[in-house]
Design a protein around this motif. Sequence first.
Motif, PDB file in Angstrom:
ATOM      1  N   GLY A   7       0.817  -1.216   0.000  1.00 56.11           N
ATOM      2  CA  GLY A   7       0.000   0.000   0.000  1.00 56.11           C
ATOM      3  C   GLY A   7       0.842   1.254   0.000  1.00 56.11           C
ATOM      4  N   LYS A   8       1.891   1.275   0.807  1.00 54.11           N
ATOM      5  CA  LYS A   8       2.787   2.441   0.859  1.00 54.11           C
ATOM      6  C   LYS A   8       3.517   2.612  -0.461  1.00 54.11           C
ATOM      7  CE  LYS A   8       3.534   2.399   5.836  1.00 54.11           C
ATOM      8  NZ  LYS A   8       4.509   2.200   6.922  1.00 54.11           N
ATOM      9  N   PHE A   9       3.922   1.497  -1.063  1.00 51.33           N
ATOM     10  CA  PHE A   9       4.628   1.533  -2.339  1.00 51.33           C
ATOM     11  C   PHE A   9       3.729   2.104  -3.435  1.00 51.33           C
ATOM     12  CE2 PHE A   9       5.894  -0.694  -6.304  1.00 51.33           C
ATOM     13  CZ  PHE A   9       7.154  -0.154  -6.445  1.00 51.33           C
ATOM     14  N   ILE A  10       2.498   1.628  -3.499  1.00 52.65           N
ATOM     15  CA  ILE A  10       1.547   2.131  -4.501  1.00 52.65           C
ATOM     16  C   ILE A  10       1.274   3.610  -4.274  1.00 52.65           C
ATOM     17  CG2 ILE A  10      -0.860   1.985  -5.296  1.00 52.65           C
ATOM     18  CD1 ILE A  10      -0.635  -1.070  -4.789  1.00 52.65           C
ATOM     19  N   SER A  11       1.102   3.995  -3.026  1.00 53.55           N
ATOM     20  CA  SER A  11       0.855   5.401  -2.701  1.00 53.55           C
ATOM     21  C   SER A  11       2.030   6.271  -3.135  1.00 53.55           C
ATOM     22  CB  SER A  11       0.612   5.551  -1.201  1.00 53.55           C
ATOM     23  OG  SER A  11       0.433   6.901  -0.860  1.00 53.55           O
ATOM     24  N   GLN A  12       3.233   5.807  -2.871  1.00 49.95           N
ATOM     25  CA  GLN A  12       4.430   6.557  -3.252  1.00 49.95           C
ATOM     26  C   GLN A  12       4.514   6.730  -4.767  1.00 49.95           C
ATOM     27  OE1 GLN A  12       8.089   4.788  -1.909  1.00 49.95           O
ATOM     28  NE2 GLN A  12       9.341   6.156  -3.142  1.00 49.95           N
ATOM     29  N   LEU A  13       4.297   5.641  -5.510  1.00 51.00           N
ATOM     30  CA  LEU A  13       4.339   5.724  -6.973  1.00 51.00           C
ATOM     31  C   LEU A  13       3.262   6.656  -7.507  1.00 51.00           C
ATOM     32  CD1 LEU A  13       4.939   2.028  -8.054  1.00 51.00           C
ATOM     33  CD2 LEU A  13       6.563   3.909  -8.118  1.00 51.00           C
ATOM     34  N   ARG A  14       2.074   6.564  -6.917  1.00 50.70           N
ATOM     35  CA  ARG A  14       0.960   7.411  -7.355  1.00 50.70           C
ATOM     36  C   ARG A  14       1.314   8.878  -7.160  1.00 50.70           C
ATOM     37  NH1 ARG A  14      -2.826  10.015  -4.691  1.00 50.70           N
ATOM     38  NH2 ARG A  14      -2.410   9.022  -2.702  1.00 50.70           N
ATOM     39  N   LYS A  15       1.886   9.204  -6.029  1.00 52.09           N
ATOM     40  CA  LYS A  15       2.249  10.598  -5.734  1.00 52.09           C
ATOM     41  C   LYS A  15       3.388  11.080  -6.620  1.00 52.09           C
ATOM     42  CE  LYS A  15       0.491  10.356  -1.052  1.00 52.09           C
ATOM     43  NZ  LYS A  15       0.824  10.251   0.380  1.00 52.09           N
ATOM     44  N   GLU A  16       4.354  10.198  -6.901  1.00 51.76           N
ATOM     45  CA  GLU A  16       5.459  10.562  -7.793  1.00 51.76           C
ATOM     46  C   GLU A  16       4.957  10.901  -9.184  1.00 51.76           C
ATOM     47  OE1 GLU A  16       8.337   7.396  -7.786  1.00 51.76           O
ATOM     48  OE2 GLU A  16       8.881   7.763  -5.682  1.00 51.76           O
ATOM     49  N   LYS A  17       3.881  10.254  -9.593  1.00 52.59           N
ATOM     50  CA  LYS A  17       3.309  10.498 -10.917  1.00 52.59           C
ATOM     51  C   LYS A  17       2.220  11.560 -10.884  1.00 52.59           C
ATOM     52  CE  LYS A  17       4.424   5.881 -12.534  1.00 52.59           C
ATOM     53  NZ  LYS A  17       5.387   6.229 -13.553  1.00 52.59           N
ATOM     54  N   ASN A  18       2.059  12.200  -9.702  1.00 53.11           N
ATOM     55  CA  ASN A  18       1.065  13.257  -9.515  1.00 53.11           C
ATOM     56  C   ASN A  18      -0.349  12.812  -9.900  1.00 53.11           C
ATOM     57  OD1 ASN A  18       2.922  15.243  -8.561  1.00 53.11           O
ATOM     58  ND2 ASN A  18       3.637  15.467 -10.670  1.00 53.11           N
ATOM     59  N   LEU A  19      -0.708  11.612  -9.451  1.00 57.15           N
ATOM     60  CA  LEU A  19      -2.037  11.079  -9.717  1.00 57.15           C
ATOM     61  C   LEU A  19      -2.872  11.097  -8.442  1.00 57.15           C
ATOM     62  CD1 LEU A  19      -1.093   7.878 -11.760  1.00 57.15           C
ATOM     63  CD2 LEU A  19      -2.099   9.973 -12.667  1.00 57.15           C
ATOM     64  N   THR A  20      -4.134  11.415  -8.587  1.00 57.98           N
ATOM     65  CA  THR A  20      -5.058  11.271  -7.462  1.00 57.98           C
ATOM     66  C   THR A  20      -5.462   9.803  -7.376  1.00 57.98           C
ATOM     67  OG1 THR A  20      -7.034  11.601  -8.801  1.00 57.98           O
ATOM     68  CG2 THR A  20      -6.003  13.589  -7.865  1.00 57.98           C
ATOM     69  N   GLN A  21      -6.098   9.428  -6.281  1.00 55.19           N
ATOM     70  CA  GLN A  21      -6.569   8.054  -6.162  1.00 55.19           C
ATOM     71  C   GLN A  21      -7.593   7.756  -7.250  1.00 55.19           C
ATOM     72  OE1 GLN A  21      -7.945   7.713  -2.124  1.00 55.19           O
ATOM     73  NE2 GLN A  21      -5.909   7.195  -1.376  1.00 55.19           N
ATOM     74  N   ALA A  22      -8.445   8.722  -7.540  1.00 53.15           N
ATOM     75  CA  ALA A  22      -9.462   8.530  -8.577  1.00 53.15           C
ATOM     76  C   ALA A  22      -8.815   8.336  -9.945  1.00 53.15           C
ATOM     77  CB  ALA A  22     -10.419   9.720  -8.597  1.00 53.15           C
TER      78      ALA A  22
END
Length: 49
Positions: A7-22
Amino acid sequence: MQLEEIGKFISQLRKEKNLTQAQLEELIGVDRKQFRNGKMAKSRQILQF
């Protein structure tokens, strides 16, 4: 990897790519409700992201 680490890994990647959860949900074709309801049929596809 433990679930919490994943979960932390996915969250980190998502934030690095400037993506919202949606945006991430739309990109990988998953609705957050699937996880709340315990339906994880696409889990292998998700982890390949």
